[in-house]
Design an enzyme around this catalytic site. Structure first.
Site, short mmCIF file in Angstrom:
data_model
loop_
_atom_site.label_atom_id
_atom_site.label_comp_id
_atom_site.label_asym_id
_atom_site.label_seq_id
_atom_site.Cartn_x
_atom_site.Cartn_y
_atom_site.Cartn_z
N HIS A 96 -15.65 -7.33 4.68
CA HIS A 96 -14.75 -7.41 3.47
C HIS A 96 -14.99 -8.35 2.60
CE1 HIS A 96 -12.90 -4.15 6.04
NE2 HIS A 96 -12.81 -4.95 7.04
N ARG B 33 -5.44 -8.05 -10.91
CA ARG B 33 -6.27 -9.29 -11.50
C ARG B 33 -7.42 -9.10 -12.18
NH1 ARG B 33 -7.39 -8.88 -5.89
NH2 ARG B 33 -9.60 -8.75 -5.57
N LYS C 200 0.85 -1.11 -0.09
CA LYS C 200 0.13 -0.04 0.23
C LYS C 200 0.92 1.17 -0.05
CE LYS C 200 -4.19 -1.93 1.91
NZ LYS C 200 -4.62 -2.40 3.38
#
Ligand code: MV4
Length: 494
Positions: free
Chosen positions: A235, A292, A116
């Site tokens: 999530h 992806r 990140k």
């Protein structure tokens, strides 16, 4: 063009990729574990290779074996799908080193976007909005305290190597910061082997909006509009849609340009997704990039008419993207419901077993990506997703109505599923009116109510049909009032 590719995945996504390959005249090789011997992706492929025992670490994660078999069978390229080896930079590099083509981005792009802080650094020069926060990792608690005071509370401590919300901690007050920072860091160290943490302003009740991008080896980068994925639990996304019901054309263009800039910061090639958070004032912030093909890519395909896997394969073969940005339009509205073998009335615990009844919904506007047939067993070793049920409509209301109709038509017996939960969410007033955020499930889902609804299985279809009817009438007024300002003629009469 390639003559033969290997799909290093299982289930619905392996089938999804092979279908496009077949349309392109490319031979396919499936890989499978001992638990997946009779799986549909194995039957669909031209050839199939057993990788080993059921555990992913002994089968679908065996990159060495996948590469060796590819070389033996004359495979030219490998599509990784999502999950498993798809965001593994070392595997991507090993594929390339073996003289094969990885159908995806470069190891460099995977590596930067997998970290990140590194991704924020890469994007920093591109004028992309980011959540106010520390520019790098913070290890000194006193420095963190100073920086948090500048940022303003509440703040969020995040792990640089983290993903899926792991290692994140909200801090409301300065007196809690040091302890929470120590916790986040040790959690990150044990989960990711990297304890680096940073501090950001906490965006309360955000919406999750992501932009699909494509880059080719000629340096062209385009975006394919957004998907909204705010309906999730822990999530895990539950419902995705395209387009988002809250973006204006101006905001959509700005986010699209930001997403293209993020992709360009790493010379991105192939399909990727740039995630943004959007706050209550509709300000958006870059969060991270997923390198992806995502689970929810079908909703983008439904509204653009673009086959993302075909683009990925063409790009990997060195061809340019098949269209230009200015040729793309949003056509209608699409929803996706992830159907899991989980019990929504019992904390969504996996409920694997045999699909005694399995009847697919069909008809106008329905796309179902699945990997099962009646009588098959859902293995306990992998993700318990049974299918992705998508509905397309000329507008959002039609997509919703078609989705509810398809849910009512879908018959699954033998395992508990999230179908009823999906119907509840899509049929809820907040969803119908577009008034929801990432807290939707916590705020609106009542498992007891779903239990009562489930009590009589035979009644579900009738119940759904009735509710569809009444809620449609109740919310249609509100929704159309939002969409179209009334004319003076109408106002004079009300
Ligand atoms: C945030 C946030 C609020 N403020 N960052 C969750 C997973 C990880 N990818 C980033 N996440 C978040 N980052 C700031 N500065 C809230 C979340 C978040 C979230 C984001 C997207 C979708 C669902 C979510 C659920 C809870 C928290």
């Amino acid at each position: 063009m390639f003559k033969k590719i290997l799909v290093a995945n299982r289930g619905e996504i392996a089938l999804r990729v092979m279908r496009t390959a077949r349309e392109m005249g490319i031979k396919t090789v499936a890989v499978y574990s001992e638990a997946d011997r009779s799986a549909l992706h194995v039957r669909f492929a031209d050839e199939a290779i057993c990788l080993g025992p059921a555990a992913s670490s002994q089968s679908y994660l065996r990159g060495d074996k996948i590469i060796a078999e590819s070389l033996r069978l004359g495979v030219e390229a490998i599509h990784p799908g999502y999950g498993f080896l798809s965001e593994n930079a070392a595997f991507c590099q090993a594929v390339t080193d073996a003289g094969l083509v990885f159908i995806g981005p470069t190891p460099h792009a995977i590596e930067i976007m997998g970290d990140k802080l590194a991704s924020k650094r890469a994007v920093a020069e591109y004028n992309v909005p980011m959540v106010p926060g520390t520019p790098g990792a913070v290890s000194d608690p006193d420095e963190a305290l100073r920086l948090a005071a500048e940022i303003g509370y509440p703040v969020l401590i995040k792990a640089s190597a983290g993903g899926g919300g792991k290692g994140m901690r909200v801090v409301e007050r300065p007196q809690d910061l040091k302890a929470e920072m120590a916790r986040a860091s040790s959690e990150a160290a044990s989960a990711f082997g990297n304890g680096a943490v940073f501090v950001e302003k906490f965006v309360t009740k955000p919406r999750h909006i992501e932009v699909q991008v494509l880059g080719d080896t000629q340096g062209n980068v385009v975006h394919l509009f957004e998907r909204e994925c705010s309906i999730q639990r822990r999530h895990q996304k539950v419902i995705e849609e395209a387009p988002s019901s809250i973006l204006t054309p101006e905001l959509r263009a700005a986010m699209g340009a930001s997403a293209v800039a993020v992709a360009k910061s790493v010379n991105y090639t192939s399909a990727g997704t740039v995630e943004f958070l959007m706050d209550a004032d509709h300000k958006y912030y870059f969060l991270e990039m997923n390198t992806r093909l995502q689970v929810e890519h079908p909703v983008t395909e439904l509204i653009t008419g673009i086959d993302l896997v075909r683009e990925q394969i063409n790009i990997a073969a060195g061809k340019p993207i098949s269209f230009r940005q200015q040729d793309l339009r949003i056509h209608g509205h699409a929803l996706e419901l992830r159907v899991y073998a989980e019990d929504p009335t019992n904390r969504f615990l996996p409920d694997v077993g045999t699909l005694h009844t399995y009847r697919r919904p069909q008809g106008p506007g329905i796309r179902l990506d699945d990997g099962f047939e009646e009588g098959m067993e859902i293995p306990i070793h992998y993700d318990p997703m049974i299918a992705k049920l998508c509905a397309w409509g000329a507008n959002r209301e039609q997509a919703i109505d078609r989705m509810l109709r398809a849910i009512a038509e879908y018959r699954i017996n033998g395992v508990k599923t999230t179908l009823g939960f999906g119907a509840f969410a899509i049929d809820s007033v907040p969803f119908r009116t577009g008034d929801f955020d990432t807290k939707f499930v916590e705020q609106h889902f009542d498992p007891e109510k779903l239990k009562r609804d489930n009590a009589d299985e035979a009644e579900i279809a009738a119940l759904l049909a009735a509710r569809l009817n009444s809620l449609h009438q109740v919310t249609q007024g509100a929704a159309s009032a939002l969409a179209q300002p009334r004319t003076a003629w109408q106002l004079n009469r009300s």
